[in-house]
Design a protein around this motif. Sequence first.
Motif, PDB file in Angstrom:
ATOM      1  N   THR A  10       0.835  -1.247   0.358  1.00  0.00           N
ATOM      2  CA  THR A  10      -0.007  -0.058  -0.416  1.00  0.00           C
ATOM      3  C   THR A  10       0.835   1.389   0.119  1.00  0.00           C
ATOM      4  O   THR A  10       2.128   1.091   0.258  1.00  0.00           O
ATOM      5  CB  THR A  10      -1.165   0.525   0.915  1.00  0.00           C
ATOM      6  N   ALA A  11       0.173   2.306  -0.652  1.00  0.00           N
ATOM      7  CA  ALA A  11       1.311   3.661  -0.774  1.00  0.00           C
ATOM      8  C   ALA A  11       1.240   4.110   1.203  1.00  0.00           C
ATOM      9  O   ALA A  11       2.925   4.615   1.146  1.00  0.00           O
ATOM     10  CB  ALA A  11      -0.076   4.563  -0.685  1.00  0.00           C
ATOM     11  N   GLU A  12       0.261   3.303   2.264  1.00  0.00           N
ATOM     12  CA  GLU A  12       1.115   3.999   3.636  1.00  0.00           C
ATOM     13  C   GLU A  12       1.911   3.326   3.720  1.00  0.00           C
ATOM     14  O   GLU A  12       2.995   3.615   4.299  1.00  0.00           O
ATOM     15  CB  GLU A  12      -0.492   3.737   4.136  1.00  0.00           C
ATOM     16  N   ARG A  15       5.066   4.357   2.525  1.00  0.00           N
ATOM     17  CA  ARG A  15       5.549   5.778   3.050  1.00  0.00           C
ATOM     18  C   ARG A  15       6.257   5.300   4.091  1.00  0.00           C
ATOM     19  O   ARG A  15       7.276   6.367   4.602  1.00  0.00           O
ATOM     20  CB  ARG A  15       4.521   6.581   3.207  1.00  0.00           C
TER      21      ARG A  15
ATOM     22  N   ARG B  15       6.596  17.049  -0.696  1.00  0.00           N
ATOM     23  CA  ARG B  15       5.486  16.145  -0.229  1.00  0.00           C
ATOM     24  C   ARG B  15       4.420  17.077  -0.084  1.00  0.00           C
ATOM     25  O   ARG B  15       2.768  16.630   0.422  1.00  0.00           O
ATOM     26  CB  ARG B  15       5.857  15.798   1.100  1.00  0.00           C
ATOM     27  N   VAL B  47       3.638   9.288  -5.762  1.00  0.00           N
ATOM     28  CA  VAL B  47       3.602   8.351  -5.000  1.00  0.00           C
ATOM     29  C   VAL B  47       2.057   7.770  -6.168  1.00  0.00           C
ATOM     30  O   VAL B  47       1.728   8.575  -6.468  1.00  0.00           O
ATOM     31  CB  VAL B  47       2.564   8.783  -4.031  1.00  0.00           C
ATOM     32  N   ARG B  48       2.327   6.183  -5.965  1.00  0.00           N
ATOM     33  CA  ARG B  48       1.232   5.631  -6.513  1.00  0.00           C
ATOM     34  C   ARG B  48      -0.365   5.589  -5.831  1.00  0.00           C
ATOM     35  O   ARG B  48       0.196   4.585  -4.968  1.00  0.00           O
ATOM     36  CB  ARG B  48       1.494   4.796  -7.560  1.00  0.00           C
ATOM     37  N   MET B  49      -1.402   5.799  -5.325  1.00  0.00           N
ATOM     38  CA  MET B  49      -2.374   5.924  -4.472  1.00  0.00           C
ATOM     39  C   MET B  49      -2.864   4.729  -4.984  1.00  0.00           C
ATOM     40  O   MET B  49      -2.511   3.967  -5.974  1.00  0.00           O
ATOM     41  CB  MET B  49      -2.620   6.910  -4.515  1.00  0.00           C
ATOM     42  N   ASP B  50      -3.324   3.807  -3.403  1.00  0.00           N
ATOM     43  CA  ASP B  50      -3.783   2.694  -4.274  1.00  0.00           C
ATOM     44  C   ASP B  50      -4.924   3.353  -4.968  1.00  0.00           C
ATOM     45  O   ASP B  50      -5.888   3.319  -5.014  1.00  0.00           O
ATOM     46  CB  ASP B  50      -3.850   2.145  -2.723  1.00  0.00           C
TER      47      ASP B  50
END
Lengths: 138, 138, 138, 138
Positions: A10-12, A15, B15, B47-50
Amino acid sequence: MAGKVLDTITAEEARRVIDAAARKAEEIGQPMDIAVVDAGGNLKAHVRMDGAHIGSISISINKAYTAIAFQGETAGLQELTRPDGPIYGLSDAHGGRLVVFPGGIPLVRDGSIMGAIGVSTGTIEEDQQVAEAGVAAY
Amino acid sequence: MAGKVLDTITAEEARRVIDAAARKAEEIGQPMDIAVVDAGGNLKAHVRMDGAHIGSISISINKAYTAIAFQGETAGLQELTRPDGPIYGLSDAHGGRLVVFPGGIPLVRDGSIMGAIGVSTGTIEEDQQVAEAGVAAY
Amino acid sequence: MAGKVLDTITAEEARRVIDAAARKAEEIGQPMDIAVVDAGGNLKAHVRMDGAHIGSISISINKAYTAIAFQGETAGLQELTRPDGPIYGLSDAHGGRLVVFPGGIPLVRDGSIMGAIGVSTGTIEEDQQVAEAGVAAY
Amino acid sequence: MAGKVLDTITAEEARRVIDAAARKAEEIGQPMDIAVVDAGGNLKAHVRMDGAHIGSISISINKAYTAIAFQGETAGLQELTRPDGPIYGLSDAHGGRLVVFPGGIPLVRDGSIMGAIGVSTGTIEEDQQVAEAGVAAY
């Protein structure tokens, strides 16, 4: 839309891994490019810390890709690909996407590779150390 | 090392821009690939969001690059590059790195382009809207 | 070795999909390049039937990749990317890996995209028909 | 269409070669990427066995290509291309398509090279052994 592509990391999580790696990089005073890819080797997140190398953008992404591509740490490729090693030439054999020195490590859960981190800009020892700090946060 | 490359946009700023864009993406219910490049067009963060597209990794990065490359929004290239436009063919002319539709916007401070954001996965209206939310946070 | 990369589609499934597609291709008398990629867009299997195009090797693989990259059939990109469409230029924006006409279809199970098939050499109607025959066997 | 490209190796032959190689791979317990190219060096068929490396997709195809490109086994290039060898640098000299270690072997009939097999994921001894099993079935 036919369906949803599975997100293996996941993106989380990406990160959290990057932030932990960045904290280690700050601790040792060496800004880094840090990339995380998913189980398919596709970029999930990247950050170039202030002062990190532009040339390390691709290297960090490709280290993470290589860790997926060969299911192991890039460090493990170093001796095998040296001039007298059994797969010398590997780094040339895949269109410029492989990195054969330390700094790329798979992110593993329950025995399955879910993604990988790649770190670049410092010495290979520093890159590896920072990548390991990222792995520890996964 | 001869010196230090100037960081035109900081990792912290990148960010902040990405987080603001991601909040807008969540608000409209469309996961996105979001990229920020510096004044040299080099990737600063991504970033690639889910749930966002794998194919949009490159598109988001290339939108941000294109906004630097031609010092303006990618939306501005759309009519110019259509088959009856004056620079038809532009998208072919740079090795597959240019994007000629909305979603790439420069990040400007005191009249200087310090970086750019690129957003991809949604419709072009959504991509543009999310990119603008990122710009507003810079 | 750190762990095992998840196989989202098995070699046996890929062969079954390819064989069903090839039977349809034989039925309509049009030899085809047929490719199957996994959920990460990486090649799982490919066959170039006798008489199929060499130029369609990449096209078939890239059709399958595109179906993963944008989570849908490549046919769905055709109108969107025409000269007067909203994302005209898409096919140029990703380094030559995108195909924006019919013949690429995701392989879906329980709402998740597990892989994709790409077919090329015939007319787009034939390519699509053969790809659909492959999908039906998944 | 002006005419038909000659098929030097048939899809049926390619499958027989790949199946024989895959059986050997299963026998030694090492999943492999296996590729077959025709006399022009163009991909005829490929399979990535479950558990084989993503990074070996290109390596297997490029091994087969290299065997065509230089009309011999890739193993034969290994000593010639080492740093003290006469064609050191060869692997760099062709845009990332050459492999200079074992696993790529021509498929020969009546003294003519009709195609080639390339195998990758295991050790070079395993790759070579599996490639030879494929050759034996041609």
